[in-house]
Every structure is written in structure tokens, then in C-alpha cells.
Design an enzyme around this catalytic site. Structure first.
Site, PDB file in Angstrom:
ATOM      1  N   ARG A  70       0.856  -1.183   0.000  1.00  0.00           N
ATOM      2  CA  ARG A  70       0.000   0.000   0.000  1.00  0.00           C
ATOM      3  C   ARG A  70       0.893   1.233   0.000  1.00  0.00           C
ATOM      4  NH1 ARG A  70      -4.160   2.178   4.700  1.00  0.00           N
ATOM      5  NH2 ARG A  70      -2.312   3.278   5.437  1.00  0.00           N
ATOM      6  N   TYR A  75      -2.774  11.426   7.566  1.00  0.00           N
ATOM      7  CA  TYR A  75      -2.964  10.132   8.223  1.00  0.00           C
ATOM      8  C   TYR A  75      -2.506   9.009   7.300  1.00  0.00           C
ATOM      9  CZ  TYR A  75      -5.007   6.209  10.625  1.00  0.00           C
ATOM     10  OH  TYR A  75      -5.160   5.013  11.273  1.00  0.00           O
ATOM     11  N   ASP A  86      -5.165   3.867  -0.066  1.00  0.00           N
ATOM     12  CA  ASP A  86      -6.319   4.091   0.819  1.00  0.00           C
ATOM     13  C   ASP A  86      -6.694   5.578   0.779  1.00  0.00           C
ATOM     14  OD1 ASP A  86      -8.164   4.182   2.864  1.00  0.00           O
ATOM     15  OD2 ASP A  86      -6.913   3.127   4.330  1.00  0.00           O
ATOM     16  N   HIS A 121      -9.206   6.833   2.577  1.00  0.00           N
ATOM     17  CA  HIS A 121      -9.718   7.143   3.919  1.00  0.00           C
ATOM     18  C   HIS A 121     -10.976   8.003   3.928  1.00  0.00           C
ATOM     19  CE1 HIS A 121      -8.597   6.599   8.220  1.00  0.00           C
ATOM     20  NE2 HIS A 121      -8.017   5.554   7.663  1.00  0.00           N
ATOM     21  N   GLU A 144      -8.984   2.095  -1.933  1.00  0.00           N
ATOM     22  CA  GLU A 144      -9.798   1.785  -0.752  1.00  0.00           C
ATOM     23  C   GLU A 144     -10.516   3.028  -0.230  1.00  0.00           C
ATOM     24  OE1 GLU A 144      -7.350   0.397   2.455  1.00  0.00           O
ATOM     25  OE2 GLU A 144      -8.915   0.702   3.934  1.00  0.00           O
ATOM     26  N   GLU A 150     -14.049  -1.045   6.200  1.00  0.00           N
ATOM     27  CA  GLU A 150     -13.408  -1.238   7.505  1.00  0.00           C
ATOM     28  C   GLU A 150     -14.214  -0.623   8.644  1.00  0.00           C
ATOM     29  OE1 GLU A 150      -9.559   0.687   6.711  1.00  0.00           O
ATOM     30  OE2 GLU A 150     -10.139   2.266   8.086  1.00  0.00           O
ATOM     31  N   ARG A 170     -13.770  -5.054   2.956  1.00  0.00           N
ATOM     32  CA  ARG A 170     -12.657  -4.658   3.826  1.00  0.00           C
ATOM     33  C   ARG A 170     -12.926  -4.848   5.317  1.00  0.00           C
ATOM     34  NH1 ARG A 170      -8.203  -4.075   4.455  1.00  0.00           N
ATOM     35  NH2 ARG A 170      -7.839  -1.902   5.004  1.00  0.00           N
ATOM     36  N   GLU A 210      -4.574  -7.561   4.704  1.00  0.00           N
ATOM     37  CA  GLU A 210      -3.747  -6.460   5.208  1.00  0.00           C
ATOM     38  C   GLU A 210      -2.910  -6.965   6.395  1.00  0.00           C
ATOM     39  OE1 GLU A 210      -6.013  -3.250   6.854  1.00  0.00           O
ATOM     40  OE2 GLU A 210      -4.342  -1.846   6.742  1.00  0.00           O
ATOM     41  N   TRP A 266     -11.032  12.113   7.931  1.00  0.00           N
ATOM     42  CA  TRP A 266      -9.569  12.052   7.983  1.00  0.00           C
ATOM     43  C   TRP A 266      -9.052  10.757   7.417  1.00  0.00           C
ATOM     44  CZ3 TRP A 266      -7.861   7.985  10.947  1.00  0.00           C
ATOM     45  CH2 TRP A 266      -8.755   7.464  11.899  1.00  0.00           C
TER      46      TRP A 266
HETATM   47  C1  CS2 Z   1      -6.512   2.068   7.879  1.00  0.00           C
HETATM   48  C2  CS2 Z   1      -6.508   1.916   9.384  1.00  0.00           C
HETATM   49  O1  CS2 Z   1      -5.726  -0.136   7.792  1.00  0.00           O
HETATM   50  C3  CS2 Z   1      -6.314   0.735   7.187  1.00  0.00           C
HETATM   51  O2  CS2 Z   1      -6.692   0.616   6.034  1.00  0.00           O
HETATM   52  O3  CS2 Z   1      -7.570   2.730   7.321  1.00  0.00           O
HETATM   53  O4  CS2 Z   1      -5.288   2.437   9.790  1.00  0.00           O
HETATM   54  C4  CS2 Z   1      -7.596   2.634  10.168  1.00  0.00           C
HETATM   55  O5  CS2 Z   1      -7.505   4.005  10.008  1.00  0.00           O
HETATM   56  C5  CS2 Z   1      -7.480   2.296  11.627  1.00  0.00           C
HETATM   57  O6  CS2 Z   1      -7.589   0.922  11.755  1.00  0.00           O
HETATM   58  C6  CS2 Z   1      -8.539   3.005  12.460  1.00  0.00           C
HETATM   59  O7  CS2 Z   1      -8.748   2.376  13.643  1.00  0.00           O
HETATM   60 MG    MG Z   2      -8.221   1.831   5.469  1.00  0.00          MG
END
Ligand code: CS2
Ligand code: MG
Length: 408
Positions: free
Chosen positions: A147, A159, A216, A218, A242, A268, A289, A345, A408
Site C-alpha cells: 500500500r 494520516y 487508501d 480514507h 480503498e 473497515e 474490507r 492487510e 480524515w
Molecule cells: C486504515 C486503518 O488499515 C487501514 O486501512 O484505514 O489504519 C484505520 O484508520 C485504523 O484501523 C482506524 O482504527
Molecule cells: Mg483503510
């Protein structure tokens, strides 16, 4: 066999984890992960106050019945706290069933469909040089899928991007943000949309066409912005894009899907299979996910993945470090068993976490395997866990350049 006790263990080796330990009158124990990043004690209280009294004296073999009872009897369904708590019970019961049968859980889920579980790691960089170093470091660990997250010129902190190259495979906030309020980051989608394709262009030029690349978003884009990004990344052949749009609105992905062939992954922050209904039946995504921990456990995840299989949609189970080694082990057993596995992942846990949770999985040449221990294959060292008491910790948040709070 009866459940004789159930204990909630909160420990914070490298970060906070919530673990449920179920013990039977036969002396078997099972572990379940109930960690909800940044909201850990809410799940611990839900378990202690509301779930543990309900499961004492139940037959641990009745996994489906226990799941339906916990899901339906509360009247209040779904939500991350409830579903993480139910997941912990479910995982612990599969762990016990495996131990009772002397079989690893993947055998109970149908047996192995493959020899190994392809994993992707997280590379990131503040500039191209540090990003390339991070990609090379992941390749040297054996990862064949990576990634790619990058800083954006003009933004202070993004982030998913390690603050320094020394952070290696980790980018999250361990332990820096403990006992502090959420860190404020900033965001500018226009700058991101301009910058990201140039980064993937450079990565492909440096590493060639074969390395599997993921990204990602986000949840930060509108459908139109996501469609534009998906198109602009098509020449770089991503494995997936993602969470391009916010998770609450599955319809947003209709717009994205109709405009780009870049594969899409989401889920997620979903809690149940219902969250995927439109996405799966309309084939708006390519990868599921969800984490086993946040979707109610192995029982519903197996059903969700079988449903997804009817639409050629594959798994991409969430595996950051806020999924405990118990939740990761559950994911690995499922990955090995289901036909429609996509990728897993994998962000390796820190040393202290591995001291508290003794694991039997392996990572070789880019592939994970849960091992052959009966059950999930994870042991909790309660003495070690007690050395690391809970500390409040927060995830960061984002503001746009004009100060508006953003995803974020
Ligand atoms: C992220 C994570 O793994 C991922 O794809 O989006 O870091 C996510 O932000 C955290 O698990 C939040 O708890
Ligand atoms: Mg993610």
C-alpha cells in the site's frame, strides 16, 4: 460442556487491546478480540455489564445460536460497540470448538483453499525518496503487495504516512498520542488529486509493472472526486483504491464505479453484512474490507464472504495494528478457508504486543499462514498483560484549510 466464566482483559502493550477470555467447565479457554480503536472501554463495559452475564452456563458449542441470541435479544442491533462485543464471544467460541476438536479453526470452516495468504504491507513517505526507501524495506521483508500513502505538498501531516522513515512498518500513533487529545491534521482534496497520480507514476517508473500496489483514500472524497482519482490512477494498475468515499452512502460508489475500472474496496468501518447489501448486489465494489473484530465475528464474516462470492467479490480483511493478534488470527483462518480470498492487510504488531499475545502464525515470502495449533492459535499471557494498564488514546482528525472539520 458449559461456559463457566468469561473475563474481559484490557491491556496496553504498544496500544490498547480488549480481549474476552471464555473458560469452560472442561477447562478449555477461548480468546476473542473486542478492540475498538479509541473507544476500547465502551466495548469492555458492554461485555462486562451486558454480555458476560448472558453467556455463563451456555453450551459453548452452540455458536450460531449464541450469535443470534446476542444479536437479536438486545433489540438494539448493529453499531461498532455491540458488534465488536459479539465478535469477541464468537471468536472465543470458535477457538474453544477448535481446541475441543483438536483442529485449527480453518479446518472447521471448510479446510484450506490455498497454501498461503498473500499479505500487503504499508509503505509511506514524506517525499519520493523516503517512500521508495519504505517500499524497498517492505520488499526486503518479503511483501509482494504494498500500500502506498504519501504526504501532500503544502499539508502538515497526512494520516497513514509515517512521520519519519524510522517508523518502519508502522505509521499509527503508538504511544505518542496516549493521554493526549486527538491530533489535528489538515487536508486539501484538490492538492491530493493533483499530487497522487504523479507519485504512482514515479513508483511504477522505479519499481516496474509487476509490484502489486494499493492505496487508501480514507473516506475523504466526493463521488466525483473519487471517480476522477480512479481514472487518473488507471495507468498505474492498482490492486485497489480503498475507501474513496464516506462509508455511510453506498450509492456514492455507483458514480465512481460507472466512471473508472480501478478496483474498489470498502468496509473497515462497516459493522454488518447489511451494510454491503447494495454494494454487493449491484457489484459496486471488488473487495470487502471488514475486520472480523468489527463485523460480529467469524460466523457472520463467513456468510458475508459466501454472499460476496456469488458476485465475484473477494476479501481484503482489515488488519491494522488496532486489530489484536486474536482478531488477526481469526482473519487468517477465514482467509485460508474461503474460496474468494483476495488479499490480507498485515501491519506487524510491536514487540510488547507479541509478548502479551503468543502467536502461532507465520509470515514467509509475503504470505501469512495461521499455523496448525488447535483453535485460533493465540495464547494470552495474563501476567504480561497486567504489566500494561489501559491508557486513553485518540486517533487524529482532519480540518480543511479553511478550518472545516473533514473526514480524515
Ligand atoms: C486504515 C486503518 O488499515 C487501514 O486501512 O484505514 O489504519 C484505520 O484508520 C485504523 O484501523 C482506524 O482504527
Ligand atoms: Mg483503510
Amino acid at each position: 460442556m458449559r461456559i463457566s466464566s468469561a473475563d474481559v482483559v484490557v491491556t496496553s502493550p504498544d496500544r490498547n487491546f480488549v480481549t474476552l477470555k471464555i473458560t469452560t467447565d472442561d477447562g478449555l479457554t477461548g480468546l476473542g478480540d473486542a478492540t475498538l480503536n479509541g473507544r476500547e472501554l465502551a466495548v469492555a463495559a458492554y461485555l462486562t455489564e451486558h454480555v458476560v452475564p448472558l453467556i455463563i452456563d451456555r453450551d459453548p458449542h452452540r455458536i450460531e445460536d449464541t450469535w443470534q441470541f446476542l444479536y437479536r435479544s438486545a433489540y438494539w442491533r448493529r453499531g461498532p460497540v455491540t458488534m465488536a462485543a459479539i465478535a469477541a464471544v464468537d471468536m472465543a467460541l470458535w477457538d474453544i470448538k477448535g481446541k475441543a476438536a483438536s483442529l485449527p479453526v480453518y479446518q472447521l470452516l471448510g479446510g484450506a483453499s490455498r497454501t498461503g495468504i498473500r499479505a500487503y504491507g504499508h509503505a509511506s513517505g514524506l517525499d519520493l525518496e523516503s517512500l521508495f526507501d519504505s517500499i524497498r524495506m517492505h520488499q526486503s521483508l518479503g511483501f509482494t503487495a504494498i500500500r502506498v500513502q504519501t504526504a501532500v505538498p503544502g499539508l502538515r501531516a497526512v494520516y497513514g504516512v509515517a512521520a519519519s522513515a524510522g517508523e518502519g512498518t508502522r505509521y499509527d500513533y503508538e504511544p505518542a498520542r496516549r493521554q493526549a487529545l486527538p491530533a489535528e491534521e489538515d487536508w486539501d482534496t484538490a492538492a491530493y488529486l493533483r499530487h497522487l497520480p504523479t507519485v504512482f507514476d514515479a513508483v511504477r517508473a522505479e519499481f516496474g509493472p509487476e509490484l502489486t500496489l494499493l492505496h487508501d483514500g480514507h473516506h475523504r472524497m466526493t463521488p466525483n472526486q473519487a471517480a476522477r482519482l480512479g481514472r487518473s490512477l488507471e495507468p498505474y494498475d492498482l490492486f485497489w483504491l480503498e475507501d474513496c468515499t464516506p462509508a455511510e452512502n453506498p450509492e456514492a460508489l455507483r458514480r465512481v464505479r460507472s466512471q473508472t475500472t480501478t478496483p474498489l474496496a470498502i468496509g473497515e468501518v462497516f459493522n454488518t453484512a447489511f451494510d454491503y447489501q447494495t454494494l454487493i448486489t449491484e457489484q459496486l465494489i471488488d473487495y470487502v474490507r471488514s475486520a472480523v473484530t468489527h463485523t460480529g465475528g467469524l460466523t457472520p464474516m463467513k456468510k458475508l464472504m459466501d454472499f460476496a462470492a456469488m458476485y465475484q467479490i473477494k476479501s481484503g480483511i482489515h488488519g491494522p495494528t488496532d486489530i489484536s493478534p486474536v482478531g488477526m488470527a481469526a482473519a487468517l483462518h477465514l482467509d485460508l478457508a474461503i474460496h474468494n480470498f483476495g488479499i490480507q492487510e498485515y501491519m506487524p504488531h510491536g514487540e510488547l504486543t507479541n509478548e502479551v499475545f503468543r502467536q502461532s502464525f507465520s509470515f514467509t515470502d509475503g504470505d501469512l499462514h495461521p499455523g496448525e495449533q488447535p483453535g485460533l492459535g493465540v495464547e494470552l499471557d495474563e501476567g504480561a498483560a497486567a504489566r500494561f494498564p489501559y491508557e486513553r488514546a485518540y486517533l487524529p482528525f482532519n480540518r480543511l484549510l479553511d478550518g472545516t472539520v473533514h473526514d480524515w
